[in-house]
Design a protein around this motif. Structure first.
Motif, short mmCIF file in Angstrom:
data_model
loop_
_atom_site.label_atom_id
_atom_site.label_comp_id
_atom_site.label_asym_id
_atom_site.label_seq_id
_atom_site.Cartn_x
_atom_site.Cartn_y
_atom_site.Cartn_z
N LEU A 1 0.82 -1.21 0.00
CA LEU A 1 0.00 0.00 0.00
C LEU A 1 0.85 1.26 0.00
CD1 LEU A 1 -2.80 -1.06 2.53
CD2 LEU A 1 -2.70 -1.36 0.05
N HIS B 1 3.21 2.08 2.25
CA HIS B 1 3.81 2.36 3.54
C HIS B 1 5.13 1.60 3.67
CE1 HIS B 1 -0.01 4.17 4.47
NE2 HIS B 1 -0.64 3.02 4.40
N LEU C 1 -0.45 -6.61 4.50
CA LEU C 1 -1.69 -5.83 4.58
C LEU C 1 -2.25 -5.88 5.99
CD1 LEU C 1 -3.56 -6.98 1.34
CD2 LEU C 1 -2.33 -4.84 1.70
N ALA D 1 -6.58 -4.83 -1.19
CA ALA D 1 -6.47 -3.72 -2.14
C ALA D 1 -6.19 -4.28 -3.53
CB ALA D 1 -5.37 -2.76 -1.71
N THR E 1 -5.17 -1.65 -6.26
CA THR E 1 -4.13 -0.64 -6.02
C THR E 1 -2.85 -1.18 -5.39
OG1 THR E 1 -5.15 -0.10 -3.89
CG2 THR E 1 -5.85 1.21 -5.79
N ALA E 2 -2.84 -2.41 -4.89
CA ALA E 2 -1.64 -2.95 -4.26
C ALA E 2 -0.52 -3.05 -5.30
CB ALA E 2 -1.93 -4.33 -3.65
N THR F 1 -0.84 -8.54 -4.55
CA THR F 1 -0.85 -7.68 -5.73
C THR F 1 -1.33 -8.39 -6.99
OG1 THR F 1 1.45 -8.31 -6.12
CG2 THR F 1 1.08 -6.31 -4.84
N GLY G 1 -0.68 -0.17 -8.75
CA GLY G 1 -1.62 -1.29 -8.77
C GLY G 1 -2.06 -1.65 -10.17
#
Length: 383
Positions: free
Chosen positions: A77, A79, A105, A111, A114-115, A144, A170
């Motif tokens: 994500l 981070h 995660l 996600a 968007t991952a 992902t 992503g």
């Protein structure tokens, strides 16, 4: 009863994978060794925890003598997370799940659109910085479905929309891709032996592609799956314009769909696709350990149909059978008939559920139950 090894000594080789959610591969080996020695206190035991390229691959390499290296990279994500790779000499073992796996995660958060695999690219770059000339890239357990686009970006590729701006992270963001420029890829990649280690031979897209087969387990709805499949097909089409026919050939190649399509990105980088367990057995030094052994114990959490398709126990059993060694397996549960196990090279499977029928208890108390199971193996096979 197991025959003696090459030097006349009875020696057991424990080459098992993790029991997912209960025990690491290292812990499985420790518990099995302890149980065997309850019955045969002076037994020679050699432990070689194994993995098939998915999560746990770096840990298996470290247990085999590789050095653990840690680096801060982007999680799926965006981070920052601390991820590890393994290094011995100029050989590195990189596990994409360390940077881009579902384990990165927050609990209950997915996600699918968007991952990103950007952090996996940063891990590969860290391995290059450490002097690696051979990189075993284990893929599996990904959060992902971006076709490796994030990884390529981290290594210097530019994936741009119609306005010349980087596309969003992503797989979903690839729908807006207008131009791909791979001229800035890290030049060190051209002189590295990159091995794509996976037990998945799916193509990038289509009914057997990454979004359709693996998207739902990453939280993708049917609509998300359709969006991702179209976006990855568009990604391959744009890359074909930049790189020529080989981009389309790679998209259809076995392994391209591995780990949300990061296999495709790795193939674009010049990776060789090999079955993950075969690669890892080579890297971990399985052949000489096998030669020393009189009995091999392998296993994983569940021995089922998936085991037969490139999972660690099947790879260990195939190699051991070729060397004329007896193989037994330990597992949490077994869902394969004896005849199927024997065809795979496993003479007998010992399941935790044979001692404790309650699966929840088996998961919670896997260690002590596994020790009891190993003592049973010693009585049956080594007694």
């Amino acid at each position: 009863m197991a025959d003696a090894g090459v030097d006349g000594t009875r020696r057991v080789l424990i080459a098992a994978d993790k029991f997912k959610g209960s025990l690491t591969a290292v812990q499985v080996a420790e518990r099995v060794a302890a149980g065997l020695r309850r019955v045969v206190p002076d037994l020679e035991v050699e432990s070689l925890p194994v993995a098939d390229g998915g999560d746990g691959t770096v840990a298996a390499a470290v247990a085999a003598g590789f050095e653990r290296r840690e680096v801060r990279v982007a999680g799926p994500l965006g981070h920052e997370v601390t991820a590890a790779f393994a290094l011995r000499g100029d050989t590195a073992v990189v596990e994409m799940a360390e940077a881009s796996g579902l384990q990165r995660l927050p609990a209950g958060v997915f996600a699918p659109l968007t991952a990103s695999t950007f952090g996996s690219g940063e891990l590969l770059r860290a391995a290059l910085d450490a002097g690696a000339r051979t990189i075993v890239f284990g893929v599996g357990g990904s959060a992902t479905t971006d076709g490796g686009a994030g990884m390529l970006s981290a290594l210097g590729a530019r994936l741009l929309d119609a306005d010349g701006e980087p596309v969003p992270p992503g797989g979903g963001g690839l729908a807006s891709l207008a131009r791909a420029d791979l001229s800035g890829l890290d030049p060190r990649l051209s002189s590295v032996d990159l091995v794509l280690a996976s037990d998945v031979d799916n193509p990038l897209t289509g009914p057997k592609g990454a979004p359709a087969v693996y998207g739902p387990q990453k939280g993708a709805s049917p609509e998300d799956v359709a969006t991702l499949d179209a976006a990855l097909a568009h990604f391959a089409e744009v890359l074909e314009g930049a790189l020529g026919p080989r981009a389309a050939e790679y998209a259809a190649s076995p392994g391209a769909g591995a780990a949300g399509g990061i296999g495709y990105g790795a193939l674009l980088l010049g990776a060789r696709f090999r079955a993950g367990i075969e690669v890892m057995l080579d890297v971990l030094g399985f052949a000489p350990a096998l030669e020393r052994a009189s009995l091999v114990i392998t296993g994983e959490g569940s021995l089922d149909e998936q085991t037969l398709h490139g999972k660690a126990p099947a790879g260990v059993a195939a190699a051991a059978r070729a060397a004329g060694k007896t193989v037994v397996a330990v597992c949490g549960r077994v869902a394969l008939p004896d005849a199927v196990l024997q065809r795979a090279g496993i003479s007998r499977a010992y399941a935790l559920t044979s001692i404790e029928p309650d699966v929840a208890t088996c998961i919670a108390d896997a260690g002590p139950i596994l020790e009891r199971l190993a003592a049973r193996i010693a009585e049956d096979v080594l007694g």
